[in-house]
Design an enzyme around this catalytic site. Structure first.
Site, PDB file in Angstrom:
ATOM      1  N   PRO A   2      45.753  42.272  38.735  1.00  0.00           N
ATOM      2  CA  PRO A   2      46.636  43.309  39.252  1.00  0.00           C
ATOM      3  C   PRO A   2      46.040  44.709  39.073  1.00  0.00           C
ATOM      4  O   PRO A   2      45.928  45.201  37.956  1.00  0.00           O
ATOM      5  CB  PRO A   2      47.922  43.153  38.424  1.00  0.00           C
ATOM      6  N   GLU A   3      45.632  45.321  40.176  1.00  0.00           N
ATOM      7  CA  GLU A   3      45.217  46.720  40.179  1.00  0.00           C
ATOM      8  C   GLU A   3      46.379  47.511  40.780  1.00  0.00           C
ATOM      9  O   GLU A   3      47.462  46.970  40.956  1.00  0.00           O
ATOM     10  CB  GLU A   3      43.914  46.884  40.978  1.00  0.00           C
TER      11      GLU A   3
END
Length: 276
Positions: A2-3
């Site tokens: 998750p960015e």
DNA sequence: ACAATTACCTGTATGC
DNA sequence: TGCATACAGGTAATTG
């Protein structure tokens, strides 16, 4: 992983589910995920509180509760936050369960157990370790070409490493650093201070464009990522370089090259992103 | 002050 | 088929 686009998608999918929910039960299945609070204090401070909103700063997700309590999550690489309207059974990798207005539940699921959560208050959120030194939000006006130039000035590290540094700009990870550099036509191995003003302008624009497009696609599901309802994103079909080492460049057909920078895999096009 | 390296984790893929 | 090894990577801590 998750960015920023993935955390933002989680935020957008969770918020309508969570607002108005009351925490009725706190079940810590693996205490090592708690960064600054004991399981007993977490339960004591959350139980009975209503959720008022869900926010984001960089890759951090913030759940705001009544009374000024803020529950902060960083999902690191394999962490998932999923809302189950009817509850769900725990798996070997369920690390935390928030029992909400019955029968709904919020689960933290994390195979590799890198995720961390903190409990703080509104007045102290910005001072949390990790949040305190965060650079500007790339999609907000505080992120400017001039600010990016200043952050790169005098830095001899590779531009790729500098983009991964959260003090340069908040929210980029390995996927979107490579994608932004490809769009800007900049070789990831270039020293930060070697970029021309025009190149920094192009990089600034590329960062904002790729993040905005990825959010529109609901994020990139390359391995583990799913949104707050457990659904995958769609941006993986639109990646230009990440995960495509040895495959043809979508723009010029040249075979994409892999490298290792600061211990991380890096992919670029030697023709569209020349070193000199 | 800056730069480079390592620890933390475990499922998946690969090689012999 | 079984075993060993490499690899994925965000952040903090450590070392140079």
């Amino acid at each position: 992983m998750p960015e920023l686009p993935e955390v933002e998608t989680i935020r957008r999918t969770l918020e309508p589910c969570l607002i108005g929910q009351v925490v009725e039960r706190v079940e810590v299945l693996r205490p090592k995920h708690l960064g600054n609070v004991s399981p007993a204090d977490l339960a004591r401070r959350l139980t009975g509180r209503r959720i008022e909103g869900v926010g984001r700063r960089g890759k951090y997700l913030l759940i705001h509760l009544e009374g000024g309590e803020v529950l902060v999550f960083h999902l690191r690489m394999t962490g998932r936050l999923i809302f189950y309207p009817e509850g769900a059974s725990v798996t070997p990798y369920t690390r935390l369960v928030l029992g909400l207005t019955s029968p709904a539940e919020l689960h933290l699921h994390d195979v590799r157990s890198f995720a961390v959560l903190w409990l703080t208050t509104e007045d102290k959120v910005a001072a949390l370790p990790g949040l305190a030194a965060l650079g500007p939000e790339p999609l907000e006006p505080s992120f400017t070409p001039q600010g990016l130039k200043a952050a790169l000035a005098g830095r001899r590290s590779s531009i790729k490493s500098l983009l991964l540094n959260q003090q340069t700009v908040a929210g980029l990870g390995n996927i979107y650093a490579d994608e932004a550099l490809f769009r800007a036509g900049i070789n990831p191995l270039r020293p930060g201070n070697s970029l021309t003003p025009e190149e920094v302008n192009g990089l600034w624009r590329a960062i904002r464009e790729v993040l905005a497009e990825a959010i529109s696609s609901g994020g990139t599901s390359f391995r583990d990522y799913v949104d707050g309802r457990g659904r995958p994103g769609a941006f993986q079909t639109r990646l230009s370089v990440y995960g495509r080492k040895g495959e043809p460049c979508r723009r010029c057909g040249t075979s994409l090259v892999g490298a290792r920078l600061g211990g991380r895999s890096t992919v670029y096009c030697p023709r569209c992103q020349p070193l000199s």
